[in-house]
Design a protein around this motif. Structure first.
Motif, PDB file in Angstrom:
ATOM      1  N   GLY A 539       1.234  -1.393   0.321  1.00 57.05           N
ATOM      2  CA  GLY A 539      -0.049  -0.214   0.805  1.00 57.05           C
ATOM      3  C   GLY A 539       1.040   1.333   0.042  1.00 57.05           C
ATOM      4  O   GLY A 539       0.335   2.152  -0.997  1.00 57.05           O
ATOM      5  N   GLY A 540       2.112   1.314   1.066  1.00 58.43           N
ATOM      6  CA  GLY A 540       3.185   2.024   0.567  1.00 58.43           C
ATOM      7  C   GLY A 540       3.284   2.462  -0.594  1.00 58.43           C
ATOM      8  O   GLY A 540       3.305   3.959  -0.968  1.00 58.43           O
ATOM      9  N   VAL A 541       4.319   1.225  -1.295  1.00 57.16           N
ATOM     10  CA  VAL A 541       5.060   1.632  -2.654  1.00 57.16           C
ATOM     11  C   VAL A 541       3.392   2.503  -3.250  1.00 57.16           C
ATOM     12  O   VAL A 541       4.304   3.362  -3.608  1.00 57.16           O
ATOM     13  CB  VAL A 541       5.175   0.463  -3.083  1.00 57.16           C
ATOM     14  CG1 VAL A 541       5.864   0.626  -4.194  1.00 57.16           C
ATOM     15  CG2 VAL A 541       6.471  -0.092  -1.807  1.00 57.16           C
ATOM     16  N   LEU A 542       2.494   1.709  -3.251  1.00 60.31           N
ATOM     17  CA  LEU A 542       1.533   2.459  -4.434  1.00 60.31           C
ATOM     18  C   LEU A 542       0.872   3.439  -4.360  1.00 60.31           C
ATOM     19  O   LEU A 542       1.123   4.750  -4.923  1.00 60.31           O
ATOM     20  CB  LEU A 542      -0.380   1.267  -4.643  1.00 60.31           C
ATOM     21  CG  LEU A 542       0.892   0.644  -5.492  1.00 60.31           C
ATOM     22  CD1 LEU A 542      -0.990  -0.762  -4.830  1.00 60.31           C
ATOM     23  CD2 LEU A 542       0.690  -0.093  -6.546  1.00 60.31           C
ATOM     24  N   GLY A 543       0.482   3.428  -3.078  1.00 55.56           N
ATOM     25  CA  GLY A 543       0.429   5.555  -2.669  1.00 55.56           C
ATOM     26  C   GLY A 543       1.120   6.243  -3.077  1.00 55.56           C
ATOM     27  O   GLY A 543       1.086   7.040  -3.243  1.00 55.56           O
ATOM     28  N   GLY A 544       2.881   5.926  -2.585  1.00 55.53           N
ATOM     29  CA  GLY A 544       4.033   7.162  -3.136  1.00 55.53           C
ATOM     30  C   GLY A 544       3.964   7.094  -4.892  1.00 55.53           C
ATOM     31  O   GLY A 544       4.315   8.171  -4.983  1.00 55.53           O
ATOM     32  N   HIS A 545       3.171   6.524  -5.155  1.00 53.99           N
ATOM     33  CA  HIS A 545       2.961   6.767  -6.941  1.00 53.99           C
ATOM     34  C   HIS A 545       2.209   6.625  -7.260  1.00 53.99           C
ATOM     35  O   HIS A 545       2.061   7.033  -8.516  1.00 53.99           O
ATOM     36  CB  HIS A 545       3.463   5.542  -7.763  1.00 53.99           C
ATOM     37  CG  HIS A 545       4.755   4.910  -7.407  1.00 53.99           C
ATOM     38  ND1 HIS A 545       5.857   5.106  -8.236  1.00 53.99           N
ATOM     39  CD2 HIS A 545       6.017   3.780  -6.689  1.00 53.99           C
ATOM     40  CE1 HIS A 545       7.651   4.982  -8.103  1.00 53.99           C
ATOM     41  NE2 HIS A 545       7.544   4.070  -6.983  1.00 53.99           N
ATOM     42  N   GLY A 546       1.411   7.256  -6.107  1.00 52.43           N
ATOM     43  CA  GLY A 546      -0.218   8.360  -6.783  1.00 52.43           C
ATOM     44  C   GLY A 546      -0.749   6.634  -7.572  1.00 52.43           C
ATOM     45  O   GLY A 546      -2.556   7.013  -8.103  1.00 52.43           O
ATOM     46  N   VAL A 547      -0.603   5.942  -7.159  1.00 55.13           N
ATOM     47  CA  VAL A 547      -1.570   4.613  -7.276  1.00 55.13           C
ATOM     48  C   VAL A 547      -2.541   4.262  -6.428  1.00 55.13           C
ATOM     49  O   VAL A 547      -2.127   3.472  -5.670  1.00 55.13           O
ATOM     50  CB  VAL A 547      -0.417   3.682  -7.995  1.00 55.13           C
ATOM     51  CG1 VAL A 547      -1.943   2.229  -8.371  1.00 55.13           C
ATOM     52  CG2 VAL A 547      -0.254   3.610  -9.129  1.00 55.13           C
ATOM     53  N   ASN A 548      -4.103   3.997  -6.570  1.00 56.16           N
ATOM     54  CA  ASN A 548      -5.015   4.021  -5.895  1.00 56.16           C
ATOM     55  C   ASN A 548      -5.649   2.479  -5.704  1.00 56.16           C
ATOM     56  O   ASN A 548      -5.410   2.337  -7.243  1.00 56.16           O
ATOM     57  CB  ASN A 548      -6.091   5.266  -6.444  1.00 56.16           C
ATOM     58  CG  ASN A 548      -7.010   4.785  -5.139  1.00 56.16           C
ATOM     59  OD1 ASN A 548      -7.531   4.725  -4.225  1.00 56.16           O
ATOM     60  ND2 ASN A 548      -8.425   4.210  -5.834  1.00 56.16           N
ATOM     61  N   ILE A 549      -5.610   2.024  -4.681  1.00 54.07           N
ATOM     62  CA  ILE A 549      -6.180   0.932  -5.075  1.00 54.07           C
ATOM     63  C   ILE A 549      -7.373   0.265  -4.377  1.00 54.07           C
ATOM     64  O   ILE A 549      -8.029   1.379  -4.220  1.00 54.07           O
ATOM     65  CB  ILE A 549      -5.679  -0.398  -3.687  1.00 54.07           C
ATOM     66  CG1 ILE A 549      -4.392  -0.234  -3.233  1.00 54.07           C
ATOM     67  CG2 ILE A 549      -5.800  -1.391  -3.906  1.00 54.07           C
ATOM     68  CD1 ILE A 549      -3.298  -0.804  -2.640  1.00 54.07           C
ATOM     69  N   SER A 550      -8.673  -0.743  -5.765  1.00 50.67           N
ATOM     70  CA  SER A 550      -9.484  -0.337  -5.599  1.00 50.67           C
ATOM     71  C   SER A 550     -10.523  -1.154  -5.456  1.00 50.67           C
ATOM     72  O   SER A 550     -11.602  -1.241  -4.681  1.00 50.67           O
ATOM     73  CB  SER A 550     -10.319  -0.047  -6.944  1.00 50.67           C
ATOM     74  OG  SER A 550      -9.869  -1.404  -7.607  1.00 50.67           O
ATOM     75  N   PHE A 551     -10.008  -2.685  -4.863  1.00 48.32           N
ATOM     76  CA  PHE A 551      -9.736  -3.527  -3.989  1.00 48.32           C
ATOM     77  C   PHE A 551      -9.158  -4.197  -3.819  1.00 48.32           C
ATOM     78  O   PHE A 551      -7.625  -4.414  -4.704  1.00 48.32           O
ATOM     79  CB  PHE A 551     -10.929  -4.453  -4.901  1.00 48.32           C
ATOM     80  CG  PHE A 551     -11.099  -5.151  -5.927  1.00 48.32           C
ATOM     81  CD1 PHE A 551      -9.978  -6.117  -5.668  1.00 48.32           C
ATOM     82  CD2 PHE A 551     -10.582  -4.826  -7.409  1.00 48.32           C
ATOM     83  CE1 PHE A 551      -9.245  -7.491  -6.577  1.00 48.32           C
ATOM     84  CE2 PHE A 551      -9.869  -6.128  -8.342  1.00 48.32           C
ATOM     85  CZ  PHE A 551      -9.834  -7.281  -8.067  1.00 48.32           C
TER      86      PHE A 551
END
Length: 622
Positions: A539-551
């Motif tokens: 979650g931290g990596v994706l959030g840092g790159h501006g990628v949202n998790i939908s599920f």
């Protein structure tokens, strides 16, 4: 009724959909086709109407088109089909496809569709019109009266009531004619080795086993069969001589089922009393030919191929074939493919969700297991599609086969799989070295996975040599079992299972892991050891790159109880323990499946792979 198509005239005399775009697929219509059907196509495609093309002109322009819609005049030869490198579908706005080289189309992977039902009523009504016209000398009466003559005594006809009508070919048109004739008080006898005796009996039609049993007893004879090698010149001199001298014959099917020279002789010699003809071997008949002499014969009522020429029939066939062209160009299924198994509407409705499921399974396989590499883990492998449950009872699975091929090649082909259809799927699979077997398992217990939750279950299994490029990177936490595997092992098996619920499709197994997710959108699939901290790190990596998790979902090994846990996106940054019986032990593997919104770059993938215990990451776009 659909709105009329809007066209604009081009400077060369042709017309094209008003919203022309060079980027949209193009459809050529070289004959008059009802505008109601063409209107269905013009929102998505450029529709060019160019009448009067010569054979050479057609060959010269066809390379620019993805679709071709014809009636009976345009000859779609092998040369035309070979030149049409982009052609995906040829549609015949009618029933017969004598003017289309179907074998050449099949060899080029081009679907040929027609409209077998659109003109049933029109053809049947025209048959009855000719029957009455030839019985009452309507044609001659009209011509002589227009010429200023009054010849009542020469134009005495016969009644059709209580007479016997013979029908060769008790298909949809033949059966419609039979019911109309019975309504006129006629007796109906038919010859059709494929007709249902029960259906014929219920309709009041007597079936006979052979032509010799039919010809001597009929007062009128009509033929409703396609023109095949077995029906060409079906009635020649010997057959016509067996008929009553008062008998009359009709043809609203195909020119050539009667031998035209023999029919001309039968009329001249008085073997039969008359004929009503709508079709000829050459249209229009060539001057001096037997067809031309038949058309002008005083005992013949002749019409210029008007069997389907009603406003209603033309609208019906246009809507029918244009709907099929629309579906094919969008990757869907035709309902009346001449060179592929006929797909009935009820079959279409049953198969369509499974077509989507299997196509997604194929694409998921290529992107997840092969990493989307052209040829990697695809060519040279053996694939098996296993149908269980209700789906195992469907015999016509060519659309499902084609869907798998389309899915497998979609991410590694320039056309994105849009060039794959039920006609050329086998050819494309062979060209790419893909071997596919289909297996129908009706006894689910014998097939491994037992279908209990789902009405139908589809399993995609792949076997073949291990791809060294796809081997997950080594990890300090490698399993003991993996370390003990023999180094010479060169073959592996991969499995994807899926099911349909309502109209929704789901993946229930991915390799060794039990899952339950909808294969759509952009997915990140991480193969990792199940231990605390992994979800927070991802979650931290994706959030840092501006990628949202939908599920997000964690899939455990298939042999673990309660192997699947669904995690809301909001919980993706929680470091709390999400364990599947592994207790944080690094030997316990899992898949982390995430639906994401945003651009997933190579930097994102590299950062995800940095964490200890993440064995592999695949990016899948469905």
């Amino acid at each position: 009724m659909a709105p009329s198509a809007i066209t604009t005239e081009l400077t060369n005399g042709s017309s094209v959909g008003a919203t022309l775009s060079d980027n949209r697929p193009r459809i050529l219509v070289p004959e008059k086709v009802s505008a109601e059907g063409l209107a269905l196509l013009q929102e998505l495609y450029n529709v060019d109407t160019r009448k009067g093309l010569t054979a050479d002109e057609l060959i010269n322009i066809i390379p620019a088109y993805q679709g071709l819609i014809v009636r009976s005049e345009t000859k779609v030869t092998a040369a035309v089909l070979a030149a049409g490198q982009k052609l995906r579908v040829v549609a015949r706005a009618g029933v017969g496809v004598d003017n289309i080289d179907v074998d050449a189309a099949t060899g080029n992977g081009i679907i040929v569709v027609n409209s077998p039902s659109g003109n049933i009523v029109a053809a049947a009504e025209h048959t009855v019109a000719l029957l009455l016209a030839v019985a009452r000398n309507v044609g001659r009466a009209d011509a002589t009266l227009k010429a200023g003559l009054w010849e009542r005594s020469k134009l005495v006809g016969v009644e059709v009531g209580r007479k016997t009508l013979g029908i060769i070919g008790l298909g949809k048109v033949g059966m419609k004619v039979a019911r109309m004739a019975i309504g006129l008080g006629m007796r109906v006898t038919a010859l059709d080795p494929y007709a249902s005796p029960d259906m014929a009996r219920q309709a009041g039609v007597q079936l006979v086993p052979a032509l010799a049993d039919l010809l001597p007893v009929v007062d009128f004879l009509t033929i409703h069969t396609p023109l095949l090698a077995s029906t060409l010149n079906l009635l020649g001199e010997p057959e016509l001589q067996r008929m009553k001298p008062t008998a009359r014959v009709l043809n609203v099917a195909r020119g050539g089922v009667y031998n035209e020279d023999a029919l001309l002789k039968a009329l001249d010699e008085g073997w039969i009393a008359g004929a009503g003809l709508d079709v000829f071997t050459a249209e229009p008949p060539k001057p001096g030919s037997a067809a031309a002499r038949l058309a002008a014969h005083p005992k013949v009522v002749s019409t210029p191929h008007l069997g389907a020429s009603t406003v209603e029939a033309q609208e019906n066939v246009s809507m029918d074939v244009c709907t099929q062209v629309l579906e094919i160009l969008r990757g869907g299924l035709p309902t009346a493919a001449v060179n592929a198994p006929l797909i009935l509407p009820e079959e279409y409705r049953r198969l369509q969700p499974y077509v989507r499921l299997i196509e997604r399974m194929g694409s998921l396989y290529t992107q997840h297991f092969a990493g989307g590499r052209a040829g990697g883990m695809i060519g040279g492998r053996r694939f098996e599609l296993v149908y269980r449950g209700e789906l195992a009872g469907i015999s016509n699975t060519r659309p499902l086969f084609a869907a798998l091929v389309k899915g497998l090649v979609s991410s590694i082909s320039d056309a994105g799989g849009r060039d794959v259809n039920i006609v050329n799927a086998t050819i494309i699979a062979r060209e790419r070295g893909i071997a596919i077997d289909e297996k129908h398992v009706r006894d689910d217990a014998a097939g491994g996975s037992v279908v209990t939750t789902y009405a139908s279950l589809v399993t995609l299994r792949s076997r073949g040599p291990k791809d060294p490029e796809a081997t997950p990177p080594s990890s300090p936490a490698a399993q003991p079992e993996q370390q003990q595997q023999p180094q010479h092992q060169a073959e592996e098996e991969q499995v994807i299972e899926g099911y349909v619920s309502g109209k929704a499709i789901f993946i229930s197994k991915l390799d060794r892991f039990a899952a339950n997710f909808h294969p759509a959108g952009t997915l990140l699939i991480l193969h990792n050891y199940d231990e605390p901290g992994k979800i927070g790190y991802v979650g931290g990596v994706l959030g840092g790159h501006g990628v949202n998790i939908s599920f997000m979902q964690v899939a455990g090994l298939n042999d673990a109880a309660a192997a699947v846990a669904a995690v809301p996106a909001a919980a993706a940054v929680d470091d709390g323990p999400l364990l599947l019986g592994g207790g944080g032990h690094k030997a316990r593997e899992a898949l982390m499946i995430l639906g994401v919104d945003g651009e997933v770059t190579q930097d994102v993938l590299d950062d995800l792979r940095k964490a200890e215990g993440i064995l592999d990451v695949s990016l899948v776009k469905l």
